[in-house]
Design a protein around this motif. Structure first.
Motif, PDB file in Angstrom:
ATOM      1  N   ARG A 103     -26.508   2.133 -62.910  1.00 31.44           N
ATOM      2  CA  ARG A 103     -27.624   2.041 -61.979  1.00 31.44           C
ATOM      3  C   ARG A 103     -28.055   0.941 -61.273  1.00 31.44           C
ATOM      4  N   ASN A 104     -28.332  -0.279 -62.218  1.00 33.39           N
ATOM      5  CA  ASN A 104     -28.877  -1.498 -61.848  1.00 33.39           C
ATOM      6  C   ASN A 104     -27.622  -2.226 -61.137  1.00 33.39           C
ATOM      7  N   THR A 105     -27.392  -1.944 -60.101  1.00 36.00           N
ATOM      8  CA  THR A 105     -26.159  -2.469 -59.232  1.00 36.00           C
ATOM      9  C   THR A 105     -26.321  -3.848 -59.080  1.00 36.00           C
ATOM     10  N   SER A 106     -27.552  -4.469 -58.813  1.00 34.96           N
ATOM     11  CA  SER A 106     -27.783  -5.767 -58.295  1.00 34.96           C
ATOM     12  C   SER A 106     -27.404  -6.741 -59.382  1.00 34.96           C
ATOM     13  N   SER A 107     -27.629  -6.389 -60.593  1.00 35.50           N
ATOM     14  CA  SER A 107     -27.607  -7.142 -61.736  1.00 35.50           C
ATOM     15  C   SER A 107     -26.074  -7.325 -61.836  1.00 35.50           C
ATOM     16  N   ALA A 108     -25.384  -6.288 -61.773  1.00 35.53           N
ATOM     17  CA  ALA A 108     -23.807  -6.321 -62.071  1.00 35.53           C
ATOM     18  C   ALA A 108     -23.121  -7.082 -60.987  1.00 35.53           C
ATOM     19  N   ARG A 109     -23.727  -7.072 -59.707  1.00 33.46           N
ATOM     20  CA  ARG A 109     -23.202  -7.651 -58.474  1.00 33.46           C
ATOM     21  C   ARG A 109     -23.481  -8.953 -58.603  1.00 33.46           C
TER      22      ARG A 109
END
Length: 523
Positions: A103-109
């Motif tokens: 769900r936290n795509t920005s962190s993984a990105r």
């Protein structure tokens, strides 16, 4: 041992209990009895390519950069703690990343794209004072309007302090656009730039003449977010261009909490060669500040109190422990050979994934219902045994997937359904052989025994052939193909157990419970 009926029944029940326990544990931990893939659960899809905005690469260089970046990205993604992430090469110049359930795509990105180029550089803040006249002349020559603006303005941060005293505001600001936007910070080599002036300062630093006017062998580097920036400033550091060591010498990096101040830190260890160089250079610079620079931004600049060999620490100021863990992860994975940019980002919503699950569930139920009706209608009691074995097959397969924390994708469901068909096919072979023995006049017990014996070779041959095919698909395939191969291979092994061992146990249990006079078998 397995000739003993109690042991056979006990083994079947124990395996069923273990599978139920594995599914219950998985349900508690993940929210599903089986970990679902991106196409079923939803998640994030990223497509990455080499960022060539700074420098163009040849086809060979681009291909090499993608191959090297693939290894780094895979290590970083696996370190995120997700279940069965998919990282693969698409074509020659693209990397695909699938993160199911994220769900936290920005962190993984951010973790995936971070260049993670680590350097340890000596701070040279005192050398900037002598270079200021040259820098001002370079700015005024390139931007005359900036000099007139500096003469008219009286910015709050326009004092360059020297020692214990300071020059007056008007003597500095008149005709000095660079210095008017620069203030001395509390630490030895750090300067502060007001947030409103950072864009103008960045334009000054981009001028080749300004870079040439800096003290020889130095560079100005921005700092990362800090308490000063939260108050409306951005830090700037003058550093020696030549680093003591770089991240290539890094062996390990672990996030931790500073026991003295309770702040997150990253403890690192260098290799032997890097440790020798680091020890020699830190010994020469005792009393000076050493900036820890990641991706051309200063994280911290502690004073060197003594010689440091292989072990050190990166202080992260106001960062959280999660951010420290992300930094440690990218440092362990290593620096990217070239910057990566996201060329495609797609999020599969949970509703779409749930729709796929529902349709697959309905299709599976319809297929199982047809199998149950046909098997019981045609083989009657023996067909009922096959249905019981098939039910256990589904339970064992789901339990094994949960225990392995394997990801079930839509192609994986196809492999599961195919293995169900092969399980039923094995029962059909056995039942037909038993029917032939009964028609030949054999008694029930010998007919059952001979039917299983005669059908065994055909069942084993067909299943081993399919199992080899699944192994090849897993080895040469990627993503959905591997998901199909995993469930197919697992299903084949379990179907052989249920079709041969479980069905035989049910026949034996039935015959043992019947009186000799009533041991007829309708098949």
């Amino acid at each position: 041992m397995f000739q003993n009926l109690k042991i056979r029944v006990g083994l079947i029940l124990v395996l069923a209990g273990l599978c139920i326990a594995a599914m219950f544990y998985q349900k508690q931990a993940q929210g599903d009895i089986v970990t679902l893939g991106l196409d079923l659960k939803g998640g994030t899809y990223l497509a990455l390519e080499v960022d060539e905005t700074r420098a163009r690469l040849t086809d060979e260089q681009r291909k090499d950069a993608i191959d090297r970046a693939l290894k780094v990205v895979r290590i970083r993604v696996e370190g995120l703690g997700l279940s069965e992430p998919i990282v693969r090469k698409s074509g020659d110049y693209r990397i695909e990343v699938q993160l199911a359930g994220l769900r936290n795509t920005s962190s993984a990105r951010n973790v995936i794209q971070k260049a993670a180029f680590l350097e340890f550089q000596i701070v040279r803040g005192e050398a900037l004072r002598d270079a200021l006249p040259r820098i001002e002349r370079a700015v005024v020559a390139a931007m005359p309007n900036e000099a007139r603006g500096a003469a008219a303005a009286t910015p709050a941060g326009g004092v360059f302090q020297q020692g214990a005293g300071a020059q007056k505001q008007d003597s500095v600001s008149v005709g000095k656009p660079f210095e008017s936007k620069l203030a001395r910070a509390g630490s030895q080599g750090q300067f502060l730039v007001a947030a409103a002036d950072t864009a103008a300062m960045a334009k000054y630093l981009a001028l080749p003449a300004v870079q040439a006017a800096l003290p020889r062998g130095t560079e100005l580097v921005w700092g990362v977010a800090s308490a000063e920036e939260a108050q409306g400033f951005r830090s700037l550091w003058l550093l020696e261009r030549q680093p003591l060591v770089t991240g290539e010498a890094l062996e390990s990096a672990v996030a931790a909490t500073d026991p003295q101040f309770g702040r997150p830190v990253v403890n690192f260890e260098l290799n032997r060669r890097g440790g020798r160089t680091f020890g020699r250079e830190t010994g020469r610079n005792i009393g000076k500040q050493m900036a820890i620079v990641l991706d051309e931004q200063v994280f911290t600049a502690p004073v060197i109190r003594g010689q440091i060999s292989r072990n050190g620490q990166i202080e992260l100021g106001q960062a959280t422990l999660d951010e420290a863990a992300d930094l440690a992860l990218v440092l362990r994975a290593g620096a990217l050979p070239a910057p990566l940019r996201v060329v495609e980002e797609r999020t599969v919503g949970p509703s779409l994934g749930q729709d796929s699950v529902n349709k697959g569930f309905v299709a599976g139920l319809i297929g199982l219902a047809m199998v149950v009706v046909i098997m019981i209608g045609y083989y009657r009691l023996a067909g009922l045994f096959a249905v019981i074995a098939l039910t256990l097959y589904v339970l064992y397969t789901l339990g094994a997937l949960a225990a392995m924390d394997a990801v079930l994708t839509f192609p994986g469901i196809a492999g599961l359904v195919l293995s169900i068909g092969m399980s039923v096919d094995a029962n059909v072979l056995i039942f037909e052989r038993i029917r032939e023995e009964l028609e030949a006049g054999r008694a029930v017990r010998p007919a059952v025994s001979e039917g299983f014996k005669q059908a065994l070779s055909a069942i084993v041959d067909s299943n081993i052939t399919t199992l080899l095919t699944a192994a090849i698909l897993y080895y040469v395939g990627t993503g959905p193909i591997q998901g199909f191969a995993v469930t197919l291979g697992l299903g084949i092994v379990i179907s052989m157990f249920t079709a041969i061992f479980v069905t035989r146990t049910l026949f034996t249990l039935y015959l043992e419970r019947r009186s000799p006079a009533a041991q007829g078998l309708s098949i």
